[in-house]
Design an enzyme around this catalytic site. Structure first.
Site, PDB file in Angstrom:
ATOM      1  N   ASN A  10      -4.355   7.324   7.147  1.00  0.00           N
ATOM      2  CA  ASN A  10      -4.421   7.097   5.630  1.00  0.00           C
ATOM      3  C   ASN A  10      -5.550   7.796   4.892  1.00  0.00           C
ATOM      4  OD1 ASN A  10      -4.345   5.819   2.957  1.00  0.00           O
ATOM      5  ND2 ASN A  10      -5.743   4.105   3.537  1.00  0.00           N
ATOM      6  N   LYS A  27      -0.252  -0.043  -4.344  1.00  0.00           N
ATOM      7  CA  LYS A  27      -1.338  -1.012  -4.726  1.00  0.00           C
ATOM      8  C   LYS A  27      -2.817  -0.454  -4.973  1.00  0.00           C
ATOM      9  CE  LYS A  27      -2.728  -5.084  -5.970  1.00  0.00           C
ATOM     10  NZ  LYS A  27      -2.331  -5.664  -7.493  1.00  0.00           N
ATOM     11  N   GLU A  74       5.733  -0.422 -15.733  1.00  0.00           N
ATOM     12  CA  GLU A  74       5.540  -0.387 -14.465  1.00  0.00           C
ATOM     13  C   GLU A  74       6.679  -1.254 -13.696  1.00  0.00           C
ATOM     14  OE1 GLU A  74       2.008  -2.364 -13.396  1.00  0.00           O
ATOM     15  OE2 GLU A  74       1.443  -1.228 -11.542  1.00  0.00           O
ATOM     16  N   HIS A 133       1.477   6.313 -38.632  1.00  0.00           N
ATOM     17  CA  HIS A 133       0.759   7.711 -38.588  1.00  0.00           C
ATOM     18  C   HIS A 133       1.603   8.328 -37.654  1.00  0.00           C
ATOM     19  CE1 HIS A 133      -2.759   6.583 -41.082  1.00  0.00           C
ATOM     20  NE2 HIS A 133      -2.738   5.583 -40.350  1.00  0.00           N
ATOM     21  N   GLU A 181      -1.970  -3.066 -22.401  1.00  0.00           N
ATOM     22  CA  GLU A 181      -1.723  -3.729 -20.981  1.00  0.00           C
ATOM     23  C   GLU A 181      -0.294  -4.351 -20.869  1.00  0.00           C
ATOM     24  OE1 GLU A 181      -2.732  -3.588 -18.150  1.00  0.00           O
ATOM     25  OE2 GLU A 181      -2.038  -5.540 -17.281  1.00  0.00           O
ATOM     26  N   ARG A 192       0.822  -1.200  -0.035  1.00  0.00           N
ATOM     27  CA  ARG A 192       0.123   0.108  -0.028  1.00  0.00           C
ATOM     28  C   ARG A 192       0.923   1.291   0.055  1.00  0.00           C
ATOM     29  NH1 ARG A 192      -5.367  -0.836   1.317  1.00  0.00           N
ATOM     30  NH2 ARG A 192      -5.482   1.407   1.722  1.00  0.00           N
TER      31      ARG A 192
HETATM   32  O1  M6R Z   1      -7.538  -1.517  -7.703  1.00  0.00           O
HETATM   33  P1  M6R Z   1      -7.723  -1.125  -9.010  1.00  0.00           P
HETATM   34  O2  M6R Z   1      -8.157  -2.214  -9.853  1.00  0.00           O
HETATM   35  O3  M6R Z   1      -9.067   0.492  -9.039  1.00  0.00           O
HETATM   36  O4  M6R Z   1      -6.586  -0.165  -9.436  1.00  0.00           O
HETATM   37  C1  M6R Z   1      -6.453   0.446 -10.773  1.00  0.00           C
HETATM   38  C2  M6R Z   1      -4.909   0.541 -10.929  1.00  0.00           C
HETATM   39  O5  M6R Z   1      -4.373   1.611 -10.016  1.00  0.00           O
HETATM   40  C3  M6R Z   1      -4.295  -0.473 -11.259  1.00  0.00           C
HETATM   41  O6  M6R Z   1      -4.838  -1.412 -12.225  1.00  0.00           O
HETATM   42  C4  M6R Z   1      -2.723  -0.329 -11.764  1.00  0.00           C
HETATM   43  O7  M6R Z   1      -2.764   0.222 -13.023  1.00  0.00           O
HETATM   44  C5  M6R Z   1      -1.947  -1.528 -11.505  1.00  0.00           C
HETATM   45  N1  M6R Z   1      -0.894  -1.349 -10.587  1.00  0.00           N
HETATM   46  C6  M6R Z   1      -1.263  -1.925 -13.032  1.00  0.00           C
HETATM   47  O8  M6R Z   1      -0.661  -3.036 -12.853  1.00  0.00           O
END
Ligand code: M6R
Length: 594
Positions: free
Chosen positions: A97, A589, A475, A491, A468, A27
């Site tokens: 938090n 996360k 990432e 393009h 993706e 987190r």
């Molecule tokens: O918990 P969520 O699915 O709402 O999170 C959305 C994004 O923050 C999450 O998918 C992020 O893009 C990932 N870390 C990608 O791997």
């Protein structure tokens, strides 16, 4: 975005809190800190960096305390900005938090009254305001303080003279773990699993007093309420690495199981939600990051299987678009169920008159309270910051929903629906076959780890998979990557192609395959190395520098298999570069700030 743990009971609070924080490190990991009640005082330790920076041996053995792992919002990562915070007299310690929107004005008032601040954070104002309101009863002081606070918060505090925890939540998650002769609080369930599986989820506006034998909860109207105790069906092992080097790899390998569990009991009748209740003639998908890519795949699935026109919106943009008269059925994806942008989008969609459905992985998460319907993905806990198995299971839910809708609308025949369901049953085995080939996929990544830029291209339902794949690589490997529809490269992005710019082309034998072959030929002619992931084909073997062929499947199911290959490509590229795969820099996360 920040993790909180609190403990009161017969065990060594320091140990319980530090081990709980380790389970919440996904987190945020900018700094960590702990405060435990000591003999008539509060012991505090907080440091910039990860939880391992804390010296557990120095924490005195006492029976109540709180801890925090931070993802910085206000104030850079530093020892000073780490939580917990103490009031001026060091009687109270607090962790937070969320974001306090009106902290500047509160801070000015408190400074005028002589309070001294030690950090640049918004959070610190809460503890000083409590100090200001304290006249012998910490709960009353806290309740009064909360009235002045605007914004989102999960808060936990201890007072030096008591071993009770005072906690509250508003738009940031907080769960109470119910033990025997001990109780816990945490931002998320994995922090509790070593001790208890019985939990109470707090609702927005709740304030609770937690002692070792008692849990009292007041709702937003300050009425004493009962919150149901729920039993968690995750095991400790689900939240541990089980021999894998990284959570991400473990979670990639859990996908066959996650698919199986997500379809279990849902193929004969999908009764999580009664879609017949709704008049669904158009759908909009809303989400962030990887979850939004599930939405883009969903658009193709719904348009094909249920003949329903769809749009896709990114949550952080949706709420600022101009409302129109249309009220599409709105499906929001959020693994965590706590992403603030997606929660805000859910509220906005409702305000605009749309019926809403959330697809989430976390029981009772915040988004579940903002929508008309909820479907759970059954992926189990996902700890790695990079989303893997939860994307896969979100897409599985999309197939199930689209088949159900297609049948109900009479646009999908029973036979065809059965054919699709049979393929869904076969998918776990097909994913296993890809996982068995991990060494082959690892070899492909040798040239990638040396590249500065990498393109991913796809067409039709595999275009979002290209997005993706690029996101995952950026990432965790910190390599610049971009996903494009294969026909778009010429393009503009063609100008960037060189022999050092690999292109990963997703080529599946659907109605766009011949065009894709043409695009691959164009890329190869610019001397860029081409790596193809897709269906087996002689032409591709000739054109591509490298390839990986997925097990045979119907094109509409190909995104799931192609994506598992891209997950492994991202993982092994990052591995070669020795990146911090489970905790990539600057990320967390669940993103509970706007
Ligand atoms: O918990 P969520 O699915 O709402 O999170 C959305 C994004 O923050 C999450 O998918 C992020 O893009 C990932 N870390 C990608 O791997």
């Amino acid at each position: 975005m920040c993790g909180i743990v609190g403990y009161t009971g017969h065990k060594d609070a320091g140990k319980v809190i530090i081990s709980g924080l380790k389970r919440l490190e996904y987190r945020g990991y900018d700094s960590a800190g702990i405060a435990v009640k000591n003999e008539g005082s509060i012991y505090l330790q907080k440091k910039k960096g990860r939880i391992d920076q804390l010296d557990e041996t120095e924490v005195p053995k006492y029976d109540a305390g709180i801890g925090h792992t931070r993802w910085a919002t206000h104030g850079k990562p530093s020892d000073e900005n780490a939580h917990p915070f103490l009031d001026c007299d060091e009687n109270i310690a607090l962790v937070h938090n969320g974001i306090i929107d009106n902290f500047n004005s509160i801070k000015d008032e408190l400074l005028d009254k002589g309070h001294e601040f030690t950090s640049e954070t918004d959070s610190e104002v809460i503890v000083h305001l409590i100090e200001e309101n304290y006249h012998g009863d910490i709960l009353e002081a806290f309740k009064k303080t909360i009235e002045f606070i605007e914004g989102s918060y999960a808060v936990a505090l201890i007072h030096k003279d008591s071993n009770e925890l005072i906690v509250a939540r508003n738009e940031s998650p907080l769960v109470i773990g119910v033990g025997s002769g001990e109780n816990f609080v945490a931002s998320d369930v994995p922090a509790l699993l070593d001790h208890t599986k019985d939990v109470k989820y707090l609702l927005d506006g709740d304030i609770a007093r937690v002692t070792r034998n008692e849990i009292e909860i007041w709702d937003e109207k300050d009425e004493l309420v009962e919150r149901e105790t729920k039993r968690i069906d995750w095991d400790v092992e689900d939240a541990e690495k089980s021999g894998y080097e990284h959570y991400m790899l473990k979670e990639i390998f859990e996908q066959p199981k996650a698919i199986h569990e997500s379809i279990l009991g849902r193929l004969t009748s999908f009764d999580d939600v009664d879609l017949l209740k709704y008049d669904i003639d158009s759908v909009q998908f809303i989400a962030c990051g990887t979850s939004s890519h599930a939405g883009y795949v969903g658009r193709y699935i719904f348009e094909n299987l249920a003949e329903i026109p769809c749009t896709v919106e990114v949550s952080s943009e949706y709420r600022y678009t101009s409302p129109s008269d249309s009220t599409p059925f709105t499906i929001l994806f959020s693994q965590s169920g706590e992403t603030l942008d997606t929660i805000a989008a859910a509220r906005e969609a409702r305000k605009r008159g749309c019926n809403t459905l959330a697809v989430t992985n976390v029981m009772d998460s915040s988004i579940t309270r903002e929508v008309d319907e909820v479907v759970y993905t059954q992926a189990g806990p996902e700890i790695g910051v990079a989303a893997t198995k939860t994307f896969t299971t979100q897409v599985i839910i999309l197939y199930l929903l689209a088949i159900e809708l297609g049948l109900k609308k009479g646009v999908l025949s029973r036979d065809k629906a059965e054919e699709y369901k049979d393929e869904l049953r076969r998918l776990p085995r097909k994913v296993e076959r890809i996982l068995d080939d991990m060494d082959k996929i690892k070899d492909i990544t040798e040239r990638l780890s040396e590249s500065r830029d990498i393109f991913f291209v796809g067409r039709n339902i595999n275009y979002p998979v290209a997005l993706e794949g690029a996101l995952k690589l950026k990432e965790i490997a910190y390599i610049h990557a971009a996903g494009y529809p294969a026909g778009e490269l010429k393009h503009g992005p063609f100008a960037l192609l060189t022999e050092d710019t690999p292109v990963i082309a997703l080529a599946v034998k659907d109605h766009t395959f011949q065009k894709m072959l043409g695009n691959i030929g164009e890329i190869a002619a610019r001397n860029s190395p081409v790596i193809v992931v897709g269906d087996e084909d002689r032409e591709i073997k000739k054109l591509a520098d490298d390839f990986y062929f997925i097990p045979e499947t119907t094109p509409i199911f190909s995104p799931l298999l192609v994506n598992v290959v891209l997950q492994l490509i991202a993982y092994y590229t990052a591995y070669r570069l020795d990146r911090d795969i489970d905790k990539p820099r600057n990320l967390a996360k669940s993103v509970t700030v706007e």
